[in-house]
Design a protein around this motif. Structure first.
Motif, mmCIF file in Angstrom:
data_model
loop_
_atom_site.group_PDB
_atom_site.id
_atom_site.type_symbol
_atom_site.label_atom_id
_atom_site.label_comp_id
_atom_site.label_asym_id
_atom_site.label_seq_id
_atom_site.Cartn_x
_atom_site.Cartn_y
_atom_site.Cartn_z
ATOM 1 N N ILE A 200 0.841 -1.204 0.000
ATOM 2 C CA ILE A 200 0.000 0.000 0.000
ATOM 3 C C ILE A 200 0.872 1.250 0.000
ATOM 4 N N HIS A 201 1.902 1.252 0.826
ATOM 5 C CA HIS A 201 2.796 2.416 0.903
ATOM 6 C C HIS A 201 3.528 2.639 -0.418
ATOM 7 N N ARG A 202 4.067 1.560 -1.002
ATOM 8 C CA ARG A 202 4.844 1.699 -2.245
ATOM 9 C C ARG A 202 4.012 2.236 -3.394
ATOM 10 N N HIS A 203 2.714 1.986 -3.370
ATOM 11 C CA HIS A 203 1.861 2.420 -4.471
ATOM 12 C C HIS A 203 0.985 3.610 -4.097
ATOM 13 N N SER A 204 1.368 4.292 -3.036
ATOM 14 C CA SER A 204 0.650 5.496 -2.621
ATOM 15 C C SER A 204 1.427 6.735 -3.037
ATOM 16 N N THR A 205 0.822 7.895 -2.832
ATOM 17 C CA THR A 205 1.517 9.146 -3.127
ATOM 18 C C THR A 205 2.603 9.436 -2.097
ATOM 19 N N ARG A 206 2.668 8.639 -1.039
ATOM 20 C CA ARG A 206 3.665 8.817 0.028
ATOM 21 C C ARG A 206 4.866 7.896 -0.142
ATOM 22 N N ARG A 207 5.003 7.274 -1.298
ATOM 23 C CA ARG A 207 6.019 6.231 -1.485
ATOM 24 C C ARG A 207 7.435 6.716 -1.205
ATOM 25 N N ASP A 208 7.691 8.015 -1.378
ATOM 26 C CA ASP A 208 9.043 8.543 -1.152
ATOM 27 C C ASP A 208 9.249 9.038 0.278
ATOM 28 N N LYS A 209 8.242 8.866 1.122
ATOM 29 C CA LYS A 209 8.321 9.280 2.520
ATOM 30 C C LYS A 209 8.503 8.040 3.400
ATOM 31 N N PRO A 210 8.688 8.223 4.712
ATOM 32 C CA PRO A 210 9.009 7.078 5.573
ATOM 33 C C PRO A 210 7.876 6.049 5.666
ATOM 34 N N PHE A 211 8.275 4.800 5.761
ATOM 35 C CA PHE A 211 7.377 3.713 6.136
ATOM 36 C C PHE A 211 7.885 3.178 7.465
ATOM 37 N N VAL A 212 7.095 3.332 8.516
ATOM 38 C CA VAL A 212 7.506 2.934 9.864
ATOM 39 C C VAL A 212 6.619 1.789 10.325
ATOM 40 N N SER A 213 7.249 0.690 10.712
ATOM 41 C CA SER A 213 6.518 -0.497 11.150
ATOM 42 C C SER A 213 6.678 -0.674 12.658
ATOM 43 N N VAL A 214 5.563 -0.830 13.361
ATOM 44 C CA VAL A 214 5.561 -0.968 14.817
ATOM 45 C C VAL A 214 4.698 -2.164 15.196
ATOM 46 N N ASN A 215 5.245 -3.042 16.025
ATOM 47 C CA ASN A 215 4.473 -4.162 16.542
ATOM 48 C C ASN A 215 4.060 -3.840 17.969
ATOM 49 N N LEU A 216 2.790 -3.531 18.163
ATOM 50 C CA LEU A 216 2.322 -3.137 19.494
ATOM 51 C C LEU A 216 2.435 -4.284 20.497
ATOM 52 N N GLY A 217 2.394 -5.526 20.003
ATOM 53 C CA GLY A 217 2.515 -6.650 20.902
ATOM 54 C C GLY A 217 3.906 -6.822 21.474
ATOM 55 N N ALA A 218 4.905 -6.158 20.851
ATOM 56 C CA ALA A 218 6.288 -6.300 21.300
ATOM 57 C C ALA A 218 6.743 -5.140 22.176
ATOM 58 N N ILE A 219 5.871 -4.161 22.391
ATOM 59 C CA ILE A 219 6.230 -3.003 23.211
ATOM 60 C C ILE A 219 5.632 -3.179 24.604
ATOM 61 N N PRO A 220 6.425 -3.046 25.648
ATOM 62 C CA PRO A 220 5.854 -3.111 27.005
ATOM 63 C C PRO A 220 4.706 -2.110 27.148
ATOM 64 N N ARG A 221 3.629 -2.535 27.782
ATOM 65 C CA ARG A 221 2.418 -1.724 27.844
ATOM 66 C C ARG A 221 2.675 -0.352 28.469
ATOM 67 N N GLU A 222 3.564 -0.308 29.460
ATOM 68 C CA GLU A 222 3.809 0.959 30.147
ATOM 69 C C GLU A 222 4.609 1.936 29.287
ATOM 70 N N LEU A 223 5.227 1.434 28.212
ATOM 71 C CA LEU A 223 6.023 2.302 27.346
ATOM 72 C C LEU A 223 5.326 2.601 26.019
ATOM 73 N N ALA A 224 4.170 1.984 25.786
ATOM 74 C CA ALA A 224 3.536 2.085 24.475
ATOM 75 C C ALA A 224 3.212 3.528 24.096
ATOM 76 N N ALA A 225 2.655 4.291 25.026
ATOM 77 C CA ALA A 225 2.279 5.668 24.703
ATOM 78 C C ALA A 225 3.497 6.500 24.334
ATOM 79 N N ALA A 226 4.582 6.379 25.100
ATOM 80 C CA ALA A 226 5.789 7.146 24.806
ATOM 81 C C ALA A 226 6.411 6.719 23.490
ATOM 82 N N GLU A 227 6.390 5.411 23.202
ATOM 83 C CA GLU A 227 6.976 4.918 21.952
ATOM 84 C C GLU A 227 6.201 5.444 20.749
ATOM 85 N N LEU A 228 4.883 5.478 20.851
ATOM 86 C CA LEU A 228 4.061 5.903 19.716
ATOM 87 C C LEU A 228 4.005 7.415 19.565
#
Length: 533
Positions: A200-228
């Motif tokens: 979806i990102h590669r074929h969008s108008t944003r293809r030349d901008k960042p693609f950031v992948s985040v797995n919420l299941g891998a972030i400690p719950r107490e740090l999730a808000a700060a990480e995001l």
């Protein structure tokens, strides 16, 4: 088996197509044969549309006729293997949308390990599920339904396979990619949801901008808000400087949130605000920050059930699913398994310098992927989907290193064990086969430290793959590591240890993962935080 009257035409309306959404407007479903295994590996994925069955006419398949071709190709070739018979087997329409197979005097045909001695009929439901047919112990074909209007097997989206379910995913991506609406990708674990977000990102108008992948299941719950959303200096213990969040890192680009169902309640509220206003508040900050982010979320959870249980907010689900895409599990696209397996196996062989094994010099050489093994791959349930298939391909290739063809070791033999008659395409005369239910989830308390370590090492410290193998939730992996005096996470590593290992391994993240024995994804994040690489 007694002969049944042949219907005047193949009627796909009677087929059990509930396994995936096969009724996309404009599609025309017909039976097809796809090569899943062949002594010449480059033939895998070639297809023969059985369109004659739609007119009530039989079709003959032998060594010399007809031609199989790739969906996007114009030229084809017959099966050509010298061990196949010149005398054809015959496929004909049967009652209620089924297909009748007459092996005749042609090549030996086996289904589920049983050689067919007389004509057999496969129901419409069995054809819709995919029937693996072994020919002469050399070639494996999958009898299935295909969209006769589709002509692409591997397109610019970078997806491997030509199944109807995957074709529909491609159509969804093409329709939504250039829009700004948020997308919710739903599918089982390991089914390739992040690949869809990347497409979806590669074929969008944003293809030349960042693609950031985040797995919420891998972030400690107490740090999730700060990480995001980021945090201001002094907002909490350890916040020694202003910390931008993933939303700011993805500004003007795409943010992919995997396992969005794992988001804590306070994070759900903050996500809803960002989606509604385009503004966020870093932790400890009272002034909002405007962000321009295209959000793609993914989940394997039943969010509707979580809403009923009070664990997920209904307004957030409505916001996330501006457009929804369902990813079919691998067992719903069996015709793609052979092509996917060879895709992963080729990468492993190239790393070993043995890619030549896929194309034997002698036409009479034993197939590198035996048809019986290919049939087991096609018939396996693949609860871990593409991730599991990739791991099995790696295990088979490395475990058979130096041998002329692939062989199962004892562990894979057990993992791929099939109940006799349980394969899709059970012969019509056999008693109904009850498919063994998926193995139940285990309690984390049942997992010993030795078993946990073995699973992590076997899966190259991929926590999700290890959790799938152990039949526990990924979050339980973190709990077990925390309780272990001998295991640790990437967050437990000191900056000095990471820096030293980085230089000693010359920046090779895989080598660092094996040496430090932590999650590769989390270690990569620590490496970036330390400014290495």
């Amino acid at each position: 088996m007694s002969s049944q009257p042949r219907p005047p035409a193949w009627d796909h309306s009677t087929a059990d197509v509930s396994r995936s959404p096969l009724t996309e407007e404009g599609s025309r479903l017909v039976p097809a044969l796809t090569i899943a295994s062949h002594p010449r590996a480059h033939r895998v994925g070639e297809r023969l549309l059985l369109e004659a069955l739609a007119s009530g006419r039989p079709m003959r398949v032998s060594r010399n006729e007809p031609d199989f071709m790739r969906p996007e190709g114009a030229l084809g070739m017959h099966l050509a293997d010298p061990f196949l018979s010149r005398k054809p087997l015959v496929l004909a329409p049967a009652a209620e949308g089924g297909i009748r197979l007459e092996p005749g005097e042609g090549s030996r045909v086996a289904v589920g390990g049983e050689v067919l001695r007389e004509p057999w009929e496969f129901s419409a439901a069995e054809v819709a599920a995919g029937v693996p047919l072994e020919l002469a112990g050399r070639v494996l074909l999958v009898l299935h339904l295909a969209d006769a209007s589709a002509r692409e097997a591997e397109d610019a989206l970078g997806m491997v396979g030509g199944s109807v379910g995957l074709q529909r995913v491609r159509q969804h991506i093409t329709r939504v990619a250039d829009l700004h609406v948020p997308v919710l990708v739903r599918g089982e674990t390991g089914s390739g949801k992040e690949l869809i977000a990347q497409a979806i990102h590669r074929h969008s108008t944003r293809r030349d901008k960042p693609f950031v992948s985040v797995n919420l299941g891998a972030i400690p719950r107490e740090l999730a808000a700060a990480e995001l959303f980021g945090a201001r200096k002094g907002a909490f213990t350890g916040a020694v400087r202003d910390q931008p969040g993933f939303f700011q890192a993805a500004h003007e680009g795409t943010l992919f949130l995997d396992e969005v169902g794992e988001a804590p309640p306070e994070v759900q509220v903050m996500l809803l605000r960002v989606l509604e206003t385009g503004q966020l508040y870093p932790v400890g900050e009272r002034t909002p920050i405007a962000v321009d982010v295209r959000l793609v979320a993914a989940t394997d959870a039943n969010l509707e059930q979580q809403i009923q249980e009070g664990r997920f907010k209904a307004p957030l689900l409505h916001r996330l699913s501006g457009y929804s895409i369902r990813v079919p599990p691998l067992r719903e696209r069996r015709e793609d398994i052979g092509l996917l397996f060879h895709h992963f196996a080729r990468a492993e062989l190239e790393a070993l310098g043995e890619a030549w094994r896929l194309t034997p010099e002698a036409p009479t050489a034993e197939p590198w992927l035996p048809s019986a093994l290919a049939a087991r791959l096609v018939g396996h349930r693949w609860s871990g989907n593409i991730r599991e298939l990739r791991n099995v391909a790696r295990q088979l290739v490395i475990g058979s290193r130096g041998q002329p063809c692939l062989r199962l070791d004892a562990q894979l033999e057990q993992e791929l064990a099939l109940t006799k008659g349980a394969l899709p395409g059970r012969p019509a005369h056999a008693p109904p086969a009850v498919e063994a239910p998926a193995a139940p989830r285990r309690k984390p308390s049942e997992i010993s430290e030795e078993e946990l370590l073995a699973a992590l090492q076997r899966n190259d410290w991929d926590f999700q793959a290890a959790a799938d193998q152990l039949r526990i939730h990924r979050s339980s992996i973190y709990d077990l590591i925390e309780k272990s005096p001998h295991l640790r996470t990437a967050g437990d590593l000191s900056p000095e240890e990471i820096t030293r290992c980085f230089h000693e391994c010359q920046g090779d993240l895989d080598a660092m993962t094996r040496r430090l024995q932590v999650s590769k994804r989390a270690l990569g994040r620590r490496v970036k935080e330390l400014g290495l690489g």
